[in-house]
Design a protein around this motif. Structure first.
Motif, PDB file in Angstrom:
ATOM      1  N   HIS A 191      42.282  36.024  42.193  1.00  0.00           N
ATOM      2  CA  HIS A 191      43.229  37.136  42.193  1.00  0.00           C
ATOM      3  C   HIS A 191      43.469  37.681  43.593  1.00  0.00           C
ATOM      4  O   HIS A 191      43.150  38.835  43.885  1.00  0.00           O
ATOM      5  CB  HIS A 191      42.741  38.243  41.252  1.00  0.00           C
ATOM      6  N   ASP A 232      47.992  37.342  40.102  1.00  0.00           N
ATOM      7  CA  ASP A 232      47.408  36.402  39.148  1.00  0.00           C
ATOM      8  C   ASP A 232      48.488  35.433  38.670  1.00  0.00           C
ATOM      9  O   ASP A 232      49.535  35.862  38.185  1.00  0.00           O
ATOM     10  CB  ASP A 232      46.844  37.195  37.957  1.00  0.00           C
ATOM     11  N   HIS A 270      44.366  36.678  28.769  1.00  0.00           N
ATOM     12  CA  HIS A 270      42.985  36.965  29.153  1.00  0.00           C
ATOM     13  C   HIS A 270      42.888  38.389  29.683  1.00  0.00           C
ATOM     14  O   HIS A 270      43.902  39.059  29.855  1.00  0.00           O
ATOM     15  CB  HIS A 270      42.476  35.944  30.179  1.00  0.00           C
ATOM     16  N   HIS A 291      40.698  41.375  32.384  1.00  0.00           N
ATOM     17  CA  HIS A 291      40.063  41.511  33.693  1.00  0.00           C
ATOM     18  C   HIS A 291      38.978  42.580  33.726  1.00  0.00           C
ATOM     19  O   HIS A 291      39.103  43.620  33.093  1.00  0.00           O
ATOM     20  CB  HIS A 291      41.113  41.847  34.747  1.00  0.00           C
ATOM     21  N   ASP A 321      37.928  37.258  35.523  1.00  0.00           N
ATOM     22  CA  ASP A 321      38.583  36.945  34.244  1.00  0.00           C
ATOM     23  C   ASP A 321      37.574  36.895  33.115  1.00  0.00           C
ATOM     24  O   ASP A 321      36.436  36.468  33.306  1.00  0.00           O
ATOM     25  CB  ASP A 321      39.220  35.535  34.316  1.00  0.00           C
TER      26      ASP A 321
HETATM   27 MN   LIG Z   1      43.252  36.753  35.743  1.00  0.00          MN
END
Ligand SMILES: [Mn+2]
Ligand SMILES: [Mn+2]
Ligand SMILES: [Zn+2]
Ligand SMILES: [Zn+2]
Lengths: 151, 151
Positions: free
Chosen positions: B48, B96, B102, B104, B115
């Motif tokens: 990220h 990202d 997903h 964080h 993640d």
């Molecule tokens: Mn991510």
DNA sequence: TTGACAAATAAGAGTTACTCCTAAATAGTA
DNA sequence: TACTATTTAGGAGTAACTCTTATTTGTCAA
């Protein structure tokens, strides 16, 4: 009454001020008029102000206060748990003095941060493997999009 | 293999590049070598990166690229849905390129963004009154705390 | 293939939002 | 009332963008 102002009556404001004063002493922080003024302006509003926005408001009751003091104090409020920094993706930090469990919607156009509360989003359960690996200090559900005024 | 690098093989990277090229044309955007390079570096990593971090990486394969181009391109990727800005509270924007559902976790100490994927957090249901009032473009569950390396 | 041209880029200036520094003021305490 | 560690105001400094302008380039039409 405008929804954007005076969401708290003066009795509750005074109660919160007393609580905040106690919290400061508990944490070994001096109770300065600047701190009190910043805290009171923050808990009075539901518009999740930035340091700059809040500084302007505080100057109406405390004309000589510096932007640095507002910034420093807001970070202190976040550290002692009297307020927190609103989640978001970019732009200036926004602050929240409302400690009741609730969630935020942020408009990507006008950057307005709007409170809402949805029971299933309160106290969401963090997976055990996350709790084992990390110290989870905060968990939140966050929505982003276009607000009613912008679309 | 280090978990922080090469999370994608070259076949998948080429597939994504083809998809991205098509998306650019679909949106009427020119397919420039700079755009391709930035996109490829972003989808290659799971750390990220900020614009600054990514700029350094891209310069290894495209030495003359400017930071402004990286910043502008990342905002474009966010707009066309090829990437997004990570949620968080303050500091530099983090990007990202992973579009699979997903969540964080962000470490408040070292600012690392990690993640994770927890089935009940995927496709959370937004209250109907929110959907009626606003255009909800993004919904996320976000955790903050101290990571394994920092505590 | 070759122009034409709108879009994109590099480089640098400008702006915003902090963050640091220092001397002066003051809340807590003895 | 006096002491002193904290806190403050104001200004300088820095990080992370964001804008401006001249130049280059991808796309498309001839
Ligand atoms: Mn991510
Ligand atoms: Mn709130
Ligand atoms: Zn809006
Ligand atoms: Zn960490």
């Amino acid at each position: 009454m405008n929804a954007q102002e005076s969401i708290i009556n003066s009795v509750d404001l005074d109660k919160k001020t007393v609580w905040f004063t106690g919290l400061c002493r508990e944490k070994g922080l001096k109770v300065t008029p600047q701190r009190i003024a910043i805290y009171r302006e923050l808990v009075k509003t539901n518009e999740h102000p930035s340091a700059e926005m809040l500084c302007e408001k505080v100057r109406q009751v405390f004309p000589s206060i510096s932007l640095d003091t507002v910034n420093r104090t807001l970070l202190t409020l976040n550290e002692i748990g009297a307020a927190f920094i609103v989640e978001g993706s970019g732009d200036a930090k926004r602050f929240d003095g409302g400690l009741d469990e609730h969630q935020h919607f942020k408009c990507v156009e006008c950057k307005r941060v709007i409170d809402f509360s949805h029971e299933p989003f309160n106290n969401i359960e963090v997976p055990q493997e996350m709790e084992e690996m990390f110290v989870v200090l905060r968990k939140s559900v966050y929505l982003e999009g276009i607000c009613d005024l912008c679309r």
